[in-house]
Every structure is written in C-alpha cells, then in structure tokens.
Motif scaffolding. Structure first.
Motif, PDB file in Angstrom:
ATOM      1  N   VAL A 201       0.865  -1.182   0.000  1.00  0.00           N
ATOM      2  CA  VAL A 201       0.000   0.000   0.000  1.00  0.00           C
ATOM      3  C   VAL A 201       0.903   1.233   0.000  1.00  0.00           C
ATOM      4  N   VAL A 202       0.765   2.046  -1.039  1.00  0.00           N
ATOM      5  CA  VAL A 202       1.597   3.234  -1.221  1.00  0.00           C
ATOM      6  C   VAL A 202       0.818   4.451  -0.724  1.00  0.00           C
ATOM      7  N   LEU A 203       1.452   5.243   0.120  1.00  0.00           N
ATOM      8  CA  LEU A 203       0.766   6.392   0.711  1.00  0.00           C
ATOM      9  C   LEU A 203       1.661   7.619   0.739  1.00  0.00           C
ATOM     10  N   LEU A 204       1.032   8.772   0.634  1.00  0.00           N
ATOM     11  CA  LEU A 204       1.699  10.070   0.735  1.00  0.00           C
ATOM     12  C   LEU A 204       2.799  10.273  -0.305  1.00  0.00           C
ATOM     13  N   LEU A 205       2.628   9.708  -1.513  1.00  0.00           N
ATOM     14  CA  LEU A 205       3.540  10.117  -2.579  1.00  0.00           C
ATOM     15  C   LEU A 205       3.386  11.604  -2.851  1.00  0.00           C
ATOM     16  N   HIS A 206       2.173  12.091  -2.688  1.00  0.00           N
ATOM     17  CA  HIS A 206       1.912  13.529  -2.723  1.00  0.00           C
ATOM     18  C   HIS A 206       1.564  13.970  -1.307  1.00  0.00           C
ATOM     19  N   GLY A 207       2.317  14.917  -0.794  1.00  0.00           N
ATOM     20  CA  GLY A 207       2.192  15.277   0.608  1.00  0.00           C
ATOM     21  C   GLY A 207       0.885  15.937   0.994  1.00  0.00           C
TER      22      GLY A 207
ATOM     23  N   ALA B 199      -0.659  -4.388  -5.422  1.00  0.00           N
ATOM     24  CA  ALA B 199      -0.180  -3.077  -5.001  1.00  0.00           C
ATOM     25  C   ALA B 199      -1.301  -2.056  -5.181  1.00  0.00           C
ATOM     26  N   ILE B 200      -1.476  -1.200  -4.174  1.00  0.00           N
ATOM     27  CA  ILE B 200      -2.523  -0.184  -4.168  1.00  0.00           C
ATOM     28  C   ILE B 200      -1.878   1.154  -3.823  1.00  0.00           C
ATOM     29  N   ASP B 201      -1.981   2.110  -4.728  1.00  0.00           N
ATOM     30  CA  ASP B 201      -1.437   3.450  -4.501  1.00  0.00           C
ATOM     31  C   ASP B 201      -2.603   4.395  -4.236  1.00  0.00           C
TER      32      ASP B 201
ATOM     33  N   GLU C 147     -11.654  -0.018   3.303  1.00  0.00           N
ATOM     34  CA  GLU C 147     -12.434  -1.196   2.937  1.00  0.00           C
ATOM     35  C   GLU C 147     -11.793  -1.944   1.766  1.00  0.00           C
ATOM     36  N   MET C 148     -11.256  -1.193   0.819  1.00  0.00           N
ATOM     37  CA  MET C 148     -10.634  -1.862  -0.319  1.00  0.00           C
ATOM     38  C   MET C 148      -9.370  -2.619   0.101  1.00  0.00           C
ATOM     39  N   ILE C 149      -8.522  -1.966   0.891  1.00  0.00           N
ATOM     40  CA  ILE C 149      -7.304  -2.649   1.356  1.00  0.00           C
ATOM     41  C   ILE C 149      -7.672  -3.923   2.094  1.00  0.00           C
ATOM     42  N   ASP C 150      -8.651  -3.830   2.975  1.00  0.00           N
ATOM     43  CA  ASP C 150      -9.070  -4.996   3.758  1.00  0.00           C
ATOM     44  C   ASP C 150      -9.568  -6.108   2.840  1.00  0.00           C
ATOM     45  N   ALA C 151     -10.332  -5.747   1.810  1.00  0.00           N
ATOM     46  CA  ALA C 151     -10.843  -6.753   0.877  1.00  0.00           C
ATOM     47  C   ALA C 151      -9.702  -7.467   0.160  1.00  0.00           C
ATOM     48  N   VAL C 152      -8.682  -6.721  -0.260  1.00  0.00           N
ATOM     49  CA  VAL C 152      -7.557  -7.334  -0.968  1.00  0.00           C
ATOM     50  C   VAL C 152      -6.751  -8.221  -0.021  1.00  0.00           C
TER      51      VAL C 152
ATOM     52  N   ALA D 247       3.175  -7.304  -9.715  1.00  0.00           N
ATOM     53  CA  ALA D 247       1.876  -7.864  -9.307  1.00  0.00           C
ATOM     54  C   ALA D 247       0.772  -6.969  -9.848  1.00  0.00           C
ATOM     55  N   PRO D 248      -0.486  -7.426  -9.820  1.00  0.00           N
ATOM     56  CA  PRO D 248      -1.586  -6.527 -10.174  1.00  0.00           C
ATOM     57  C   PRO D 248      -1.525  -5.258  -9.331  1.00  0.00           C
ATOM     58  N   ALA D 249      -1.659  -4.110  -9.990  1.00  0.00           N
ATOM     59  CA  ALA D 249      -1.476  -2.831  -9.305  1.00  0.00           C
ATOM     60  C   ALA D 249      -2.556  -1.859  -9.745  1.00  0.00           C
ATOM     61  N   VAL D 250      -2.899  -0.945  -8.844  1.00  0.00           N
ATOM     62  CA  VAL D 250      -3.962   0.015  -9.104  1.00  0.00           C
ATOM     63  C   VAL D 250      -3.653   1.311  -8.377  1.00  0.00           C
ATOM     64  N   THR D 251      -4.042   2.427  -8.986  1.00  0.00           N
ATOM     65  CA  THR D 251      -4.080   3.717  -8.307  1.00  0.00           C
ATOM     66  C   THR D 251      -5.531   3.990  -7.959  1.00  0.00           C
ATOM     67  N   VAL D 252      -5.817   4.364  -6.730  1.00  0.00           N
ATOM     68  CA  VAL D 252      -7.195   4.680  -6.369  1.00  0.00           C
ATOM     69  C   VAL D 252      -7.280   6.144  -5.948  1.00  0.00           C
ATOM     70  N   GLU D 253      -8.234   6.831  -6.540  1.00  0.00           N
ATOM     71  CA  GLU D 253      -8.467   8.252  -6.288  1.00  0.00           C
ATOM     72  C   GLU D 253      -9.684   8.369  -5.382  1.00  0.00           C
TER      73      GLU D 253
END
Length: 336
Positions: A45-51, A132-134, A205-210, A184-190
């Motif tokens: 899980v990728v977080l805060l690439l943009h501050g 991977a989820i960004d 909820e999405m992270i938990d589902a994955v 791996a399968p990867a997605v950006t979520v807005e």
C-alpha cells in the motif's frame, strides 16, 4: 538532505498517532514498513507520494487499529512516499520532483529521488507482492475511481474492488502503479477530496478486501460491472502563463470548472477563458508523448473549447497543482 530508504520490520513508534504534519518525526523519508500476516506475499500500500493527499495514511491507520491484537489476513508492506512534503501539506517541496513521476519507467530520471525509488522497487520485487494499491486524493471534485495501466483480468478485478468507475492510462510515466505492475496486479485509487472522510473509509475497505483475497480471478469482471474510460490526453497550461479566477490572468478558470469532471462533454464545450494576448495557452499531450492540441482543443474568440467529445478528469481550481502537474486529463469511453 541525503535521501535513502528507511526499512522497518515492525510499525515505527508513533506511526498510528501521527498526522500528515507529524509523520516525518517517526518516518523521516521514503520508507518500507513490512508487517506480517497470515499469508504471503504481501499487499503493498503506497501512501503520501503527494504530501497534500493524506487518505493513504488515514486509511492505513484505521485498518491497523482494527487489527490491533490479532493478525492481518495477509502480510502488508507500507510504502511511505514524501513525509517531508506532508509536513507542509504540499504536493512536493520546491526542490523536489513529483514523487509519483520518478518510479522506474520515468521520463524524469537521473535524480537521487529516482534512484531511491528504483532501489525500492528492487527490494519489493525481491520479496514478491500479491498486489499493489497506490492511494491518492484529488484537489478538484471527482468521483472515487480506480486507475490501471493494463487491461488484464487480475488488474480489472483489482480495480473493480474499489468501484464501477475505472480509468485505463499509460501516461504519465514513472507512476507507482505502473512500476509495481511489473511485480503484481497494481492500481491507483483516487479517493476524493483530502477532507472527504468517506474516501478514507472507502480506501480502508478496499485494502481490507484485498488482504482477504486468496487469488485474482483470471476472467474479467462480468459485463456491466465496471465502466472503463481511456485517458487520451493530458492538458497542460503553457509554461510562463498565469492561471487564476480573475480576468487579468492569461488563463481564467470558472468557479465551477471542476464540476465538469467525469461528464461526457460534446464538441464545442468550453473549458477555460483566455486573455486576448495569450497565444496557444493550453497544450494537449497524447499517451505516446506527441502533441495533439489541434485534435482535442480549439479557440473561439477568448474561449478554449473541446474540438471533439471527451470526458475531463482531475480538473482543479488549485493553481499550484495546475502548475506542478496539469489542468486536467481528457478521456473517452472504452469497450473491451
């Protein structure tokens, strides 16, 4: 400041209590935080690439509090991007590149930051990933949506876990989900505006589902389960021109401009007004990097209009974001 990857094998002290403004006190820079779970390999899980986009931090904190005292369903690797920019609520600092444009495959290589993210990817590839989820926010009004850069069934099914609206893109280059898609399968979520609490819940909820998945189906989602839009152009303001809500600016934005996001607009629809002296104020760049301004935009007096039907996304009134990134993207419906 020397930039390097901090790597942790347990949650750093203070992480769960940190705000975006204080996270740098316990995680000073780009970091990998590996947390054990009942199954391997991990979900990244990728977080805060943009501050200025805090949804990832808030969603992960909620998730980890939920699992206090019990194991995660699957191992979780947190990829922390730019806590220094988060401390100042900025997309990136003035002396930094955009941290979501410098991953492997970037057209902005040669920086110390690009080298750091190349090494980060090597470490993740060495460990292996399940998905991977960004996580990102928008500054303008947009629905929640998922973005993928491959149209293979696992990617489509990963995106469908977030919702019906899916955007397929291959540009800009150097984004996290594109680099991690090699592993791996990867997605950006807005996830909507930074102050949208529903976006935090949706991301958690999405992270938990994955984390609960055993595998990804090899068949795409059923017909009608998702709507896919293809990004066909990025629209930028020509460098040197001033953008704002007032008439004296070279490019003038209407106060309700971001209400056009995810609306399929007919040819002739106005995007912005321009000062009479502004020459070629907007530039449209296709996914292959070529300029396609004449295909998508036309000038009518002091208006810039769509030359053909298109759907904008990420229109914003934040002039700093426009200067650092773009005015918007243009999309078209995609049928598989």
């Amino acid at each position: 400041m020397t930039l390097s990857i901090n790597e942790y094998f347990e949650l750093p002290d203070g992480f769960l209590e940190a705000t975006p403004a204080t996270l740098h006190q316990c995680v000073p820079g780009p970091a990998l935080i590996h947390l054990e779970g009942q199954r391997e390999p991990a979900v990244a899980v990728v977080l805060l690439l943009h501050g200025n986009e805090p949804v990832g931090l808030h969603a992960v904190q909620q998730l980890l509090r939920h699992y206090t005292g019990r194991p995660l369903p699957r191992a979780l690797t947190l990829v922390v991007g730019n806590p220094q920019a988060a401390a100042l609520n900025q997309r990136h600092l003035d002396d930094q590149p955009d941290f979501n444009r410098i991953w492997p495959g970037t057209e902005q290589g040669g920086s110390r930051e690009a080298d750091v993210f190349a090494e980060l990817c090597r470490r993740l590839e060495g460990r292996g990933l399940f998905a991977a989820i960004d996580l990102h926010n928008n500054t303008g009004r947009n629905p929640h949506y998922a973005c993928i850069n491959r149209l293979e069934a696992p990617f489509l099914n990963l995106a469908a876990l977030f919702g019906r609206t899916v955007v397929y893109f291959t540009r800009p280059r150097g984004v996290a989900s594109m680099a991690l898609a090699r592993i791996a399968p990867a997605v950006t979520v807005e996830c909507g505006h930074p102050e949208d609490a529903a976006g935090v819940d949706h991301a958690r909820e999405m992270i938990d589902a994955v984390l609960h998945l055993d595998h990804f189906a090899q068949e795409p989602p059923r017909t009608g389960a998702i709507e896919i839009f293809h990004t066909v152009a990025q629209v930028r303001v020509r460098p040197g021109l001033q953008v704002g809500l007032d008439a004296q600016h070279d490019v003038r934005l209407e106060p309700d401009l971001d209400g056009l996001n995810f609306q399929l607009l007919p040819a002739g629809s106005r995007l912005v007004n321009v000062h009479a002296d502004a020459q070629d104020p907007l530039i449209a760049i296709a996914e292959d990097g070529s300029e396609v301004t004449g295909e998508y935009l036309e000038r009518a007096g002091q208006e810039i209009r769509l030359k053909r039907q298109a759907m904008p996304s990420m229109l914003t009134l934040d002039t700093r974001v426009i200067a650092q990134d773009c005015l918007c993207y243009l999309m078209e419906p995609l049928t598989l």
